[in-house]
Design a protein around this motif. Structure first.
Motif: not given
Length: 442
Positions: A32-52
């Motif tokens: 959660p520290r990687f995307g603390p502000r609005e519009g930066e939410e995607e930055n907090k995701i380090l890995f997601y499966h399934p990627n599609e």
């Protein structure tokens, strides 16, 4: 000592029912520290499966988990949520490092029945999944990631080896199955490994396995536990034929011959094992690459760990082949003979009156006569699934107290299930003595 009654099924499953096992829906890591502000939410995701999955759905799912964790901190700041139960899914949370969260979402098992008018009716089995089992699987994912230099592609490949429908009490233990061997053969193997490490000084650690059971290892226990998990659930199933009833394995398929240097070797530089480096500072970590030597005709495999900073040459592989090749064949033959002796001594056509699972926390040794076959893709047990669930429930009770404890359960199917924890050892026994009473079982 505690005694209780529990249900373990009352008859064969109905022929009109279709059963669907648990399925991994998603697995993601976020901070959660990687995307603390609005519009930066995607930055907090380090890995997601399934990627599609569509980006907004990823952000929604991560945001929901983050909100659940923060909400539960209100009631228990030091121990946030570990799982979330819903009708259709079960979510498991793990914070292995500060602010880094791993989340696994599993669909609950399903039973599909036919209604009177012929329409399918879906029933979600909300209580069939044991939190302790799948939380342990999630922790194993972190251990595997931390101990290897793993790319996102290999993370996805590892998730495909989880096979959640086969998870049970053995996944909680994460133990090592040891191969019973007579003293003379064991000393031959130890002498063989000493000669190899003395002849090839870039070989730092060695592990010897037969039939997916460990015989000898120079690694620390926790390092060997992770390596054993990787070998038996990921590497060996990918490159070898499924085990047959005979201890003799069929010829290895061609895909094992990829990346060969000389003889039956596979050099794994796509998965570097990070092991504890044995110095006066045990916290020092060092990277090692893995070289696997396997006997073509039998189920023996030797794992050599070499310093990752040293690139093995063709000359090294030829020397390894000359030292290992002839001896490994002889040793594999001796072990195979011992295997057959053990099988004849323990073999019995008559159904035993009891079956057991044993685990030793001190040396990580596990043994099971409940499992007819335990592989990554299938867990064939000789008892009803409800009895396996009782074993998991007993283990959960054991973790709530530090003292030694014994629990006896009488199942509705008249089986007796006994669990005993003593001196960092755990023993679970399933007794097929329908007319026995509590005093006799104890």
């Amino acid at each position: 000592m505690a005694a209780a009654a529990a249900g373990a099924g009352s008859g064969p499953w109905a022929t009109q029912e279709k059963q669907f096992p648990p399925v991994l829906l998603s697995f993601f890591i976020y901070n959660p520290r990687f995307g603390p502000r609005e519009g930066e939410e995607e930055n907090k995701i380090l890995f997601y499966h399934p990627n599609e999955v569509e980006k907004n759905e990823k952000i929604r799912n991560v945001g929901l988990c983050e909100a659940i964790v923060q909400f539960t901190r209100t009631f228990s700041p030091s121990k946030p949520a570990k799982s979330l139960h819903t009708q259709k899914n079960r979510q498991f949370f793990n914070e292995p490092e500060e602010h880094f969260w791993m989340v696994m979402v599993v669909r609950n098992p399903i039973i599909e029945k036919q209604s009177k008018d012929g329409k399918p009716v879906i029933e979600y089995q909300e209580e069939e999944l044991l939190d302790k089992v799948y939380s342990s699987v999630l922790q194993q994912c972190y251990s595997m990631y931390k101990s290897g230099n793993v790319s996102p592609l290999m993370k996805t490949c590892y998730l495909q080896t989880l096979h959640l429908q086969s998870c049970d009490l053995l996944d909680i233990f994460g133990g090592i199955s040891f191969f019973p061997l007579d003293k003379m053969t064991y000393l031959k193997i130890q002498s063989f490994i000493n000669r190899v490490e003395e002849s090839l000084n870039i070989v730092k650690y060695t592990a010897f396995l037969y039939n997916d059971q460990l015989i000898w290892s120079g690694l620390e226990q926790d390092d060997m536990r992770i390596l054993y998990k990787y070998l038996t659930t990921s590497l060996f199933p990918r490159h070898m034929e499924p085990e047959k009833d005979s201890p003799i394995r069929a010829e290895m398929p061609v895909n094992l011959q990829q990346r060969l240097f000389s003889g039956p070797y596979v050099f794994l530089n796509d998965f570097e094992i990070q092991c504890t480096y044995h110095t006066t500072h045990p916290c020092t970590l060092k990277m090692y690459n893995l070289v696997i030597s396997s006997c073509k005709a039998m189920s023996a495999a030797v794992c050599f760990m070499i310093d990752a900073s040293i690139q093995p040459t063709l000359d090294f592989c030829r020397r390894l082949d000359s030292v290992v090749g002839p001896q490994l064949t002889v040793l594999a033959s001796d072990i195979c003979e011992q295997f057959n002796i053990n099988k004849r001594m323990s073999g019995s056509e008559k159904e035993p009156q009891f079956k057991f699972i044993y685990f030793n926390h001190m040396n990580l040794a596990e043994k099971s006569t409940v499992h007819m076959r335990k592989t990554p893709s299938v867990s064939l047990t000789s008892v009803h699934p409800d009895l396996m669930k009782i074993l998991g429930d007993i283990n959960s009770d054991f973790t709530r107290v530090d003292e030694d404890e014994e629990i006896i359960v009488k199942a509705m199917s008249d089986y007796w299930v006994v669990g005993k924890k003593s001196d960092r050892r755990e023993l679970y026994v399933i007794l097929n003595q329908k007319n026995a009473n509590l005093i006799e079982v104890n």
